[in-house]
Design a protein around this motif. Sequence first.
Motif, PDB file in Angstrom:
ATOM      1  N   ASP A 148       0.695  -1.173   0.178  1.00 54.95           N
ATOM      2  CA  ASP A 148      -0.119  -0.181   0.003  1.00 54.95           C
ATOM      3  C   ASP A 148       0.943   1.376   0.042  1.00 54.95           C
ATOM      4  O   ASP A 148       1.477   1.684  -0.927  1.00 54.95           O
ATOM      5  CB  ASP A 148      -1.023  -0.089   1.145  1.00 54.95           C
ATOM      6  CG  ASP A 148      -2.006  -1.181   1.005  1.00 54.95           C
ATOM      7  OD1 ASP A 148      -2.018  -1.811   0.223  1.00 54.95           O
ATOM      8  OD2 ASP A 148      -2.490  -1.490   2.163  1.00 54.95           O
ATOM      9  N   GLU A 149       1.262   1.843   1.384  1.00 50.36           N
ATOM     10  CA  GLU A 149       2.007   3.250   1.182  1.00 50.36           C
ATOM     11  C   GLU A 149       3.176   3.071   0.586  1.00 50.36           C
ATOM     12  O   GLU A 149       3.852   4.030  -0.137  1.00 50.36           O
ATOM     13  CB  GLU A 149       1.980   3.663   2.645  1.00 50.36           C
ATOM     14  CG  GLU A 149       0.486   4.009   3.147  1.00 50.36           C
ATOM     15  CD  GLU A 149       0.127   2.868   4.078  1.00 50.36           C
ATOM     16  OE1 GLU A 149      -0.764   3.066   5.091  1.00 50.36           O
ATOM     17  OE2 GLU A 149       0.055   1.551   3.613  1.00 50.36           O
ATOM     18  N   HIS A 160      -4.244   8.875   2.416  1.00 49.97           N
ATOM     19  CA  HIS A 160      -4.735   7.760   1.570  1.00 49.97           C
ATOM     20  C   HIS A 160      -6.205   7.239   2.057  1.00 49.97           C
ATOM     21  O   HIS A 160      -6.436   7.312   3.217  1.00 49.97           O
ATOM     22  CB  HIS A 160      -3.792   6.542   1.665  1.00 49.97           C
ATOM     23  CG  HIS A 160      -2.536   7.019   1.264  1.00 49.97           C
ATOM     24  ND1 HIS A 160      -1.501   6.837   2.014  1.00 49.97           N
ATOM     25  CD2 HIS A 160      -2.123   7.427  -0.037  1.00 49.97           C
ATOM     26  CE1 HIS A 160      -0.319   7.304   1.451  1.00 49.97           C
ATOM     27  NE2 HIS A 160      -0.790   7.659   0.034  1.00 49.97           N
ATOM     28  N   LEU A 195      -7.839   4.290   3.719  1.00 45.20           N
ATOM     29  CA  LEU A 195      -7.610   3.012   4.249  1.00 45.20           C
ATOM     30  C   LEU A 195      -8.660   2.543   5.090  1.00 45.20           C
ATOM     31  O   LEU A 195      -9.133   2.991   6.344  1.00 45.20           O
ATOM     32  CB  LEU A 195      -6.262   2.681   5.121  1.00 45.20           C
ATOM     33  CG  LEU A 195      -5.635   1.774   5.831  1.00 45.20           C
ATOM     34  CD1 LEU A 195      -5.386   0.661   4.840  1.00 45.20           C
ATOM     35  CD2 LEU A 195      -4.614   2.049   6.646  1.00 45.20           C
ATOM     36  N   PHE A 209      -7.276  -0.371   0.354  1.00 42.51           N
ATOM     37  CA  PHE A 209      -6.341   0.620   0.377  1.00 42.51           C
ATOM     38  C   PHE A 209      -6.777   1.235  -1.119  1.00 42.51           C
ATOM     39  O   PHE A 209      -6.758   0.435  -1.818  1.00 42.51           O
ATOM     40  CB  PHE A 209      -5.104   0.250   0.576  1.00 42.51           C
ATOM     41  CG  PHE A 209      -4.002   1.473   0.269  1.00 42.51           C
ATOM     42  CD1 PHE A 209      -3.597   2.250   1.401  1.00 42.51           C
ATOM     43  CD2 PHE A 209      -3.591   1.497  -0.969  1.00 42.51           C
ATOM     44  CE1 PHE A 209      -2.596   3.205   0.997  1.00 42.51           C
ATOM     45  CE2 PHE A 209      -2.579   2.624  -1.254  1.00 42.51           C
ATOM     46  CZ  PHE A 209      -2.321   3.254  -0.128  1.00 42.51           C
TER      47      PHE A 209
END
Length: 419
Positions: A359-360, A397, A399, A411
């Motif tokens: 994700d991140e 984002h 989440l 996500f």
Amino acid sequence: MAVLDALVAIENGRAADRVLKAAFDRRKWLPPARSRIARLTLGVCRHRAQLDWWLEQAGCRSAPLARLAAALVLIEGLDKGQLRKHLPHLPTPETHAAQFLMDHTLDHPDQPAAVRSNLPSWLMPHLKARFGDRLLAEATALCGEAGLDMRANAIKGGRDAAMAALAEDGIIALPTPYSPVGLRVEGRPAIARSRAWREGLVEVQDEASQLAALILGAKPGERVLDFCAGAGGKTLAIAAAMANKGRLIATDSDERRLTEAVTRLRRADVHNVTRHVIGAEGDKWLSRQKGAFDRVLVDAPCTGTGTFRRNPDAKWRSSAEELAHLTALQAKLLDRAAALVKPGGRLVYATCSILAAEDEDQIDAFLARHAGFRIVPLADAWAAVGSEVPEPGAGPHLLLTPARHETDGFFAAVLERLP
């Protein structure tokens, strides 16, 4: 026994949903029998770590039959006589283990965290890094059962029309908290038999997945690409947001899955979608589409850690090696998709994973490779969803997690190509 047959097939690597569907297609069980078979099969998958731990305490080897016997005792609460009715030919080792387990419950204070959470050990450090002190609550939610969410088809009347049609068949549906087109249904009704389903007023889709499609912000008349479309769940949601106007292209490397989308598109009365199977790295079609799209969605292949409530068997097929393979693939897909976005256009990267590595970390690495893109903060991107409630959570984002939002773990990051 149907449950044992399903567990053996799952142990051999087949997905539980496909195993159960094949079994139900072969045998025309009534809905109550189907429900019990599915619940017990998935219950064994859901609590496999604890069942295996108890079988080890009982000195019995873990295997489908032993797990089933343990589940009937520890989860279903069967006594000796009831167990004999369900499994009349249980071998001696499994019989002794079941008798030992009748004095216990599923939980035990000596169970390690991974066992209590019914998650593979390799995953725990990743979840600890993600959730910190909330690890136990989030892990417990991942081991729970998911509800049934649907998306109302705006092309055919929207949420009020869908709720009214469902009510005609005795199906109670309430609006979801975040998605303006989402419905949450009580119980497990036969949705496929309802008029709302047959006429394309609704599509089964978790609220988190709906939000990932809506945050793309696709508008009528735009040129939009669903880059990893699969069987078309998010394609349908995007088409509805576009009001069937503009051009929406669904691509995937799996031709079989893209073909599965055809029936769904017809039922939903979607007309602005074309499908394209993507080949190898040198796909000529892709090379001709550079800078051609207003919006591109990359719903990337991932570990699916956010969907373990729905697919509890999948957690036992996951591995650190699979994560390494998928993160490399995700980066490659992002790079390929970036070239397709026109200046000022947006790229949404989404996964049904709750692991930062997918994700991140992917977004940070992408921005380091692509100076021509910027992150669009969630507070700004949320306007595209059209929801009356504020964005769920702070940070740049989207989440979502089962414990915090009662959705699948999901996500999404919105990226904009600079002029």
